[in-house]
Design a protein around this motif. Structure first.
Motif, PDB file in Angstrom:
ATOM      1  N   VAL A  55       0.832  -1.207   0.000  1.00 56.73           N
ATOM      2  CA  VAL A  55       0.000   0.000   0.000  1.00 56.73           C
ATOM      3  C   VAL A  55       0.863   1.253   0.000  1.00 56.73           C
ATOM      4  O   VAL A  55       0.639   2.189  -0.787  1.00 56.73           O
ATOM      5  N   LEU A  56       1.864   1.285   0.858  1.00 59.50           N
ATOM      6  CA  LEU A  56       2.731   2.462   0.949  1.00 59.50           C
ATOM      7  C   LEU A  56       3.531   2.657  -0.339  1.00 59.50           C
ATOM      8  O   LEU A  56       3.671   3.781  -0.838  1.00 59.50           O
ATOM      9  N   SER A  57       4.026   1.549  -0.894  1.00 66.11           N
ATOM     10  CA  SER A  57       4.769   1.635  -2.157  1.00 66.11           C
ATOM     11  C   SER A  57       3.859   2.121  -3.279  1.00 66.11           C
ATOM     12  O   SER A  57       4.273   2.922  -4.128  1.00 66.11           O
ATOM     13  N   GLY A  58       2.618   1.643  -3.289  1.00 62.12           N
ATOM     14  CA  GLY A  58       1.669   2.078  -4.309  1.00 62.12           C
ATOM     15  C   GLY A  58       1.365   3.565  -4.216  1.00 62.12           C
ATOM     16  O   GLY A  58       1.282   4.261  -5.237  1.00 62.12           O
ATOM     17  N   ILE A  59       1.223   4.078  -2.994  1.00 58.64           N
ATOM     18  CA  ILE A  59       0.956   5.516  -2.808  1.00 58.64           C
ATOM     19  C   ILE A  59       2.154   6.340  -3.279  1.00 58.64           C
ATOM     20  O   ILE A  59       1.998   7.369  -3.939  1.00 58.64           O
ATOM     21  N   MET A  60       3.357   5.855  -2.966  1.00 58.44           N
ATOM     22  CA  MET A  60       4.556   6.586  -3.389  1.00 58.44           C
ATOM     23  C   MET A  60       4.703   6.558  -4.908  1.00 58.44           C
ATOM     24  O   MET A  60       5.070   7.574  -5.526  1.00 58.44           O
ATOM     25  N   MET A  61       4.406   5.419  -5.514  1.00 60.48           N
ATOM     26  CA  MET A  61       4.399   5.371  -6.975  1.00 60.48           C
ATOM     27  C   MET A  61       3.366   6.343  -7.529  1.00 60.48           C
ATOM     28  O   MET A  61       3.597   7.019  -8.534  1.00 60.48           O
ATOM     29  N   GLY A  62       2.216   6.410  -6.843  1.00 60.62           N
ATOM     30  CA  GLY A  62       1.151   7.308  -7.280  1.00 60.62           C
ATOM     31  C   GLY A  62       1.563   8.765  -7.222  1.00 60.62           C
ATOM     32  O   GLY A  62       1.184   9.560  -8.090  1.00 60.62           O
ATOM     33  N   LEU A 105      24.044   1.046  -3.813  1.00 57.71           N
ATOM     34  CA  LEU A 105      23.501   1.862  -2.735  1.00 57.71           C
ATOM     35  C   LEU A 105      22.244   1.179  -2.203  1.00 57.71           C
ATOM     36  O   LEU A 105      21.636   0.358  -2.890  1.00 57.71           O
ATOM     37  N   SER A 106      21.855   1.510  -0.981  1.00 56.69           N
ATOM     38  CA  SER A 106      20.637   0.912  -0.430  1.00 56.69           C
ATOM     39  C   SER A 106      19.422   1.387  -1.215  1.00 56.69           C
ATOM     40  O   SER A 106      19.399   2.505  -1.750  1.00 56.69           O
ATOM     41  N   VAL A 107      18.415   0.520  -1.297  1.00 57.22           N
ATOM     42  CA  VAL A 107      17.200   0.853  -2.037  1.00 57.22           C
ATOM     43  C   VAL A 107      16.559   2.112  -1.479  1.00 57.22           C
ATOM     44  O   VAL A 107      16.209   3.045  -2.218  1.00 57.22           O
ATOM     45  N   MET A 108      16.420   2.184  -0.161  1.00 60.76           N
ATOM     46  CA  MET A 108      15.767   3.337   0.445  1.00 60.76           C
ATOM     47  C   MET A 108      16.620   4.592   0.326  1.00 60.76           C
ATOM     48  O   MET A 108      16.094   5.704   0.246  1.00 60.76           O
ATOM     49  N   GLY A 109      17.949   4.429   0.278  1.00 57.38           N
ATOM     50  CA  GLY A 109      18.815   5.580   0.069  1.00 57.38           C
ATOM     51  C   GLY A 109      18.574   6.204  -1.299  1.00 57.38           C
ATOM     52  O   GLY A 109      18.472   7.434  -1.432  1.00 57.38           O
ATOM     53  N   ILE A 110      18.456   5.361  -2.323  1.00 55.52           N
ATOM     54  CA  ILE A 110      18.186   5.852  -3.675  1.00 55.52           C
ATOM     55  C   ILE A 110      16.817   6.526  -3.730  1.00 55.52           C
ATOM     56  O   ILE A 110      16.653   7.583  -4.348  1.00 55.52           O
ATOM     57  N   VAL A 111      15.820   5.910  -3.079  1.00 58.04           N
ATOM     58  CA  VAL A 111      14.472   6.479  -3.059  1.00 58.04           C
ATOM     59  C   VAL A 111      14.477   7.844  -2.382  1.00 58.04           C
ATOM     60  O   VAL A 111      13.848   8.801  -2.867  1.00 58.04           O
ATOM     61  N   LEU A 112      15.191   7.958  -1.282  1.00 60.63           N
ATOM     62  CA  LEU A 112      15.242   9.226  -0.546  1.00 60.63           C
ATOM     63  C   LEU A 112      15.916  10.318  -1.375  1.00 60.63           C
ATOM     64  O   LEU A 112      15.403  11.444  -1.480  1.00 60.63           O
ATOM     65  N   TYR A 113      17.060  10.004  -1.973  1.00 58.89           N
ATOM     66  CA  TYR A 113      17.764  10.995  -2.795  1.00 58.89           C
ATOM     67  C   TYR A 113      16.912  11.406  -4.004  1.00 58.89           C
ATOM     68  O   TYR A 113      16.859  12.589  -4.368  1.00 58.89           O
ATOM     69  N   GLY A 114      16.248  10.432  -4.607  1.00 61.24           N
ATOM     70  CA  GLY A 114      15.396  10.740  -5.754  1.00 61.24           C
ATOM     71  C   GLY A 114      14.217  11.614  -5.370  1.00 61.24           C
ATOM     72  O   GLY A 114      13.826  12.520  -6.113  1.00 61.24           O
ATOM     73  N   SER A 115      13.659  11.375  -4.182  1.00 68.51           N
ATOM     74  CA  SER A 115      12.517  12.172  -3.709  1.00 68.51           C
ATOM     75  C   SER A 115      12.926  13.618  -3.439  1.00 68.51           C
ATOM     76  O   SER A 115      12.217  14.565  -3.808  1.00 68.51           O
ATOM     77  N   PRO A 136       2.602  23.378 -11.313  1.00 68.24           N
ATOM     78  CA  PRO A 136       3.733  23.216 -10.394  1.00 68.24           C
ATOM     79  C   PRO A 136       3.323  23.176  -8.924  1.00 68.24           C
ATOM     80  O   PRO A 136       4.000  22.530  -8.116  1.00 68.24           O
ATOM     81  N   ILE A 137       2.209  23.829  -8.560  1.00 69.19           N
ATOM     82  CA  ILE A 137       1.724  23.723  -7.172  1.00 69.19           C
ATOM     83  C   ILE A 137       1.357  22.266  -6.873  1.00 69.19           C
ATOM     84  O   ILE A 137       1.695  21.725  -5.812  1.00 69.19           O
ATOM     85  N   GLY A 138       0.656  21.634  -7.810  1.00 67.26           N
ATOM     86  CA  GLY A 138       0.320  20.220  -7.653  1.00 67.26           C
ATOM     87  C   GLY A 138       1.565  19.361  -7.538  1.00 67.26           C
ATOM     88  O   GLY A 138       1.633  18.433  -6.716  1.00 67.26           O
ATOM     89  N   PHE A 139       2.580  19.662  -8.348  1.00 74.30           N
ATOM     90  CA  PHE A 139       3.834  18.913  -8.274  1.00 74.30           C
ATOM     91  C   PHE A 139       4.442  19.004  -6.873  1.00 74.30           C
ATOM     92  O   PHE A 139       4.874  17.996  -6.297  1.00 74.30           O
ATOM     93  N   LEU A 140       4.471  20.212  -6.322  1.00 78.23           N
ATOM     94  CA  LEU A 140       5.080  20.416  -5.001  1.00 78.23           C
ATOM     95  C   LEU A 140       4.320  19.640  -3.923  1.00 78.23           C
ATOM     96  O   LEU A 140       4.934  19.055  -3.022  1.00 78.23           O
ATOM     97  N   ILE A 141       3.004  19.613  -4.016  1.00 79.73           N
ATOM     98  CA  ILE A 141       2.191  18.897  -3.021  1.00 79.73           C
ATOM     99  C   ILE A 141       2.503  17.407  -3.045  1.00 79.73           C
ATOM    100  O   ILE A 141       2.802  16.786  -2.007  1.00 79.73           O
ATOM    101  N   PHE A 142       2.459  16.809  -4.223  1.00 81.38           N
ATOM    102  CA  PHE A 142       2.632  15.356  -4.308  1.00 81.38           C
ATOM    103  C   PHE A 142       4.084  14.937  -4.079  1.00 81.38           C
ATOM    104  O   PHE A 142       4.335  13.862  -3.508  1.00 81.38           O
ATOM    105  N   LEU A 143       5.027  15.747  -4.494  1.00 85.79           N
ATOM    106  CA  LEU A 143       6.429  15.389  -4.285  1.00 85.79           C
ATOM    107  C   LEU A 143       6.846  15.589  -2.830  1.00 85.79           C
ATOM    108  O   LEU A 143       7.730  14.893  -2.329  1.00 85.79           O
ATOM    109  N   LEU A 197       4.693  14.963  -0.361  1.00 84.20           N
ATOM    110  CA  LEU A 197       4.130  13.740   0.224  1.00 84.20           C
ATOM    111  C   LEU A 197       5.033  12.545  -0.055  1.00 84.20           C
ATOM    112  O   LEU A 197       5.248  11.697   0.820  1.00 84.20           O
ATOM    113  N   LEU A 198       5.581  12.474  -1.261  1.00 82.38           N
ATOM    114  CA  LEU A 198       6.511  11.391  -1.614  1.00 82.38           C
ATOM    115  C   LEU A 198       7.695  11.371  -0.660  1.00 82.38           C
ATOM    116  O   LEU A 198       8.087  10.305  -0.154  1.00 82.38           O
TER     117      LEU A 198
END
Length: 353
Positions: free
Chosen positions: A172-179, A232-242, A329-336, A338-339
């Motif tokens: 569920v959490l991964s799906g929301i982050m993908m979303g 690199l760790s999976v979560m490390g890559i996810v964090l840097y990408g976010s 871009p406001i929408g982008f900032l909100i969802f990113l 949350l990511l």
């Protein structure tokens, strides 16, 4: 145009769930064939809609087209999860994202050329022909299902199987982050043509050509993701990408805030966003499916949550200030944002396994 995108997204999201049990019952390849056939029917209805002067038929056709076309996303992730462990799966999904990056860019460009030199309904005739190419490619794939579940289509089995997956916090959490990431992509796909063509005065052909800029960003990000997977760790890559995605969104928000609208302020920030998001998407997907025993239902739920968020977001963007460029871009900032926030609970879940 936004309604046509919205109906497509609704079909694309809802279509994920039926293919989970179908892929378990018939196998991955036969399920692909079913989806391609449905997509052809939808494309033909779309192509016929102007001849019958029916906008409603166009929307129905887009919905059916999406119900079929979504099989590619769902089954491709399932086949990768069938065949590879997490690190290798991340590398393979990164390579899949390279294709996801290249093909939409080519498609938008082709759509612009077809619309410019022929007419817009010719795009759907082209998609019918392209479906046969996809069908041929599907025949060349191996069947990755280790066994077929002859009870998979029983109603009780379907309900139980999906209840288990929707209760899995990692999925569920991964799906929301993908979303969160997909929402940015689809809001851009639905609103950017209006901004580029109506507000900036670009032709459909030139807009299609400019659209290659963000696609190159996704391509490079996916290549980098495949290279660093396992290093690199999976979560490390996810964090840097976010973090990178959020900072990149600011490079669009600031000029849009001061009404500086031009191809540079529209497409270059998307290059940066797509670059960062490609690393997030591949790693979050493999992480969500890594410990799922039923890969088919797991990928169906993952993508259903992912795409349901995009439907809600695109509908919101359509009906709330639809002519506002700044809303994007406001929408982008909100969802990113949350990511980025969701990285931390997902990290805790990953460490607890």
């Amino acid at each position: 145009a936004q309604l046509a995108m919205t109906f497509y997204l609704v079909g694309y999201a809802l279509g994920q769930l039926p293919y989970g049990p179908l892929a378990n019952y018939y196998g991955r390849k036969k399920t692909l064939y079913i989806g391609i056939f449905i997509s052809v029917i939808g494309s033909l209805l779309c192509a016929l809609s102007p001849h019958l002067v029916s906008f409603n038929l166009l929307l129905v056709g887009r919905f059916i087209q999406a119900l079929g076309a979504c099989v590619g996303l769902k089954v491709s992730f399932t086949m990768i999860a069938d065949s590879f462990e997490q690190v290798a799966a991340t590398q393979m999904i990164s390579k899949i994202i390279i294709v996801f990056a290249i093909m939409p860019g080519i498609a938008v460009a082709i759509g612009g050329w077809i619309t410019h030199y022929l007419n817009w309904e010719s795009c759907f005739y082209f998609l019918v022909l392209f479906s046969f190419v996809v069908f041929y490619l599907a025949t060349r794939l191996p069947e990755t299902a280790k066994f077929l579940d002859r009870k998979a289509l029983n109603f009780s089995s379907i309900i139980h199987g999906y209840c288990v997956k929707f209760k899995n916090p990692r999925i569920v959490l991964s799906g929301i982050m993908m979303g969160c990431g997909s929402t940015v992509v689809y809001i851009f796909a639905s609103k950017a043509p209006f901004i580029g063509i109506n507000l900036m005065g670009l032709t459909p052909e030139s807009y299609g050509n400019y659209n290659f800029i963000p696609i190159i960003g996704m391509l490079l990000g996916a290549i980098l993701s495949a290279k660093i997977a396992g290093r690199l760790s999976v979560m490390g890559i996810v964090l840097y990408g976010s973090i990178g995605s959020l900072l990149a969104a600011m490079t669009m928000f600031v000029p849009f805030l001061f009404n500086i609208l031009n191809p540079l302020t529209l497409f270059f920030p998307m290059f940066l966003i797509y670059f960062a998001e490609a690393m997030v998407y591949a790693n979050v997907t493999s992480l969500g499916l890594a410990h799922s025993k039923n890969k088919s239902n797991g990928s169906a739920v993952l993508n259903f949550i992912n795409l349901s968020m995009t439907v809600i977001a695109v509908l919101f963007a359509e009906f709330v200030y639809p002519d506002s460029a700044l809303l994007m871009p406001i929408g982008f900032l909100i969802f990113l944002t949350l990511l980025l926030i969701l990285c931390f609970p997902l990290k805790k879940l990953s460490e607890s396994v």
